[in-house]
Design an enzyme around this catalytic site. Structure first.
Site, mmCIF file in Angstrom:
data_model
loop_
_atom_site.group_PDB
_atom_site.id
_atom_site.type_symbol
_atom_site.label_atom_id
_atom_site.label_comp_id
_atom_site.label_asym_id
_atom_site.label_seq_id
_atom_site.Cartn_x
_atom_site.Cartn_y
_atom_site.Cartn_z
ATOM 1 N N HIS A 55 -13.916 -9.214 10.513
ATOM 2 C CA HIS A 55 -13.308 -8.453 9.422
ATOM 3 C C HIS A 55 -14.420 -7.969 8.493
ATOM 4 O O HIS A 55 -15.551 -8.450 8.556
ATOM 5 C CB HIS A 55 -12.322 -9.333 8.657
ATOM 6 N N GLU A 57 -15.045 -8.403 5.288
ATOM 7 C CA GLU A 57 -15.639 -9.440 4.442
ATOM 8 C C GLU A 57 -16.521 -10.374 5.264
ATOM 9 O O GLU A 57 -17.615 -10.743 4.843
ATOM 10 C CB GLU A 57 -14.538 -10.247 3.740
ATOM 11 N N SER A 80 -7.269 -5.563 0.284
ATOM 12 C CA SER A 80 -6.998 -6.959 -0.059
ATOM 13 C C SER A 80 -7.335 -7.880 1.107
ATOM 14 O O SER A 80 -6.955 -7.614 2.244
ATOM 15 C CB SER A 80 -5.523 -7.109 -0.442
ATOM 16 N N CYS A 82 -7.373 -10.719 3.914
ATOM 17 C CA CYS A 82 -6.380 -11.491 4.661
ATOM 18 C C CYS A 82 -6.567 -12.981 4.339
ATOM 19 O O CYS A 82 -7.492 -13.370 3.622
ATOM 20 C CB CYS A 82 -6.547 -11.244 6.162
ATOM 21 N N CYS A 85 -10.063 -14.353 5.403
ATOM 22 C CA CYS A 85 -11.131 -13.960 4.483
ATOM 23 C C CYS A 85 -10.946 -14.602 3.110
ATOM 24 O O CYS A 85 -11.919 -15.007 2.472
ATOM 25 C CB CYS A 85 -11.211 -12.445 4.402
#
Length: 148
Positions: A55, A57, A80, A82, A85
């Site tokens: 992902h 992040e 935003s 998940c 993360c």
């Protein structure tokens, strides 16, 4: 409240998201910063690398390498985070997260706040529009990314 550094660093996260979109991936970008300076930046690489954990992040954190502490950092993300993360943010003790878009995906902001993380929601029109376009054009890939 968004500072000038916040706006500049969130823009870098957006540019990472746009690069991911242009590569055929999920448009989610992230930046880890310290004292207004980029430590690392990354983007969702699930499609590009075939890695379900890559992902935005996670990519930025991986690129940051080992840090003695994250307690003086800020994480910027175009979307935003998940639960995976968000859990990593809490695990690493990142005290502040600036989020570009919670309209297309959200729900973990309260989880972060309950664990002492300052959450700033930017409602950035570019982040929102890019994700809206992605969801509209590639709904199957979006569903895969959020495990639906």
């Amino acid at each position: 409240m968004m500072t000038d550094d916040d706006k500049r660093l969130l823009r870098i996260a957006y540019e990472e998201a746009k690069a991911g979109f242009d590569e055929g991936g999920c448009p989610i970008g992230s930046v880890l910063a310290r004292s207004g300076q980029v430590v690392a930046q990354g983007r969702n690489q699930r499609v590009q690398k075939g890695d379900p954990i890559a992902h935005g992040e996670m990519d930025a954190l991986r690129k940051a390498g080992r840090q003695k502490s994250y307690r003086d950092t800020v994480l910027y993300t175009s979307l935003s985070p998940c639960m995976m993360c968000s859990g990593t943010i809490v695990q690493f003790g990142i005290p502040r997260v600036v989020i570009g878009d919670t309209q297309n995906f959200g729900g973990n902001e309260d989880f972060l706040r309950a664990r002492g993380v300052e959450v700033v929601i930017a409602d950035d029109p570019d982040c929102i529009a890019l994700m809206e376009r992605f969801i509209r054009e590639k709904p199957e890939l979006w569903s895969e990314d959020i495990a639906e």
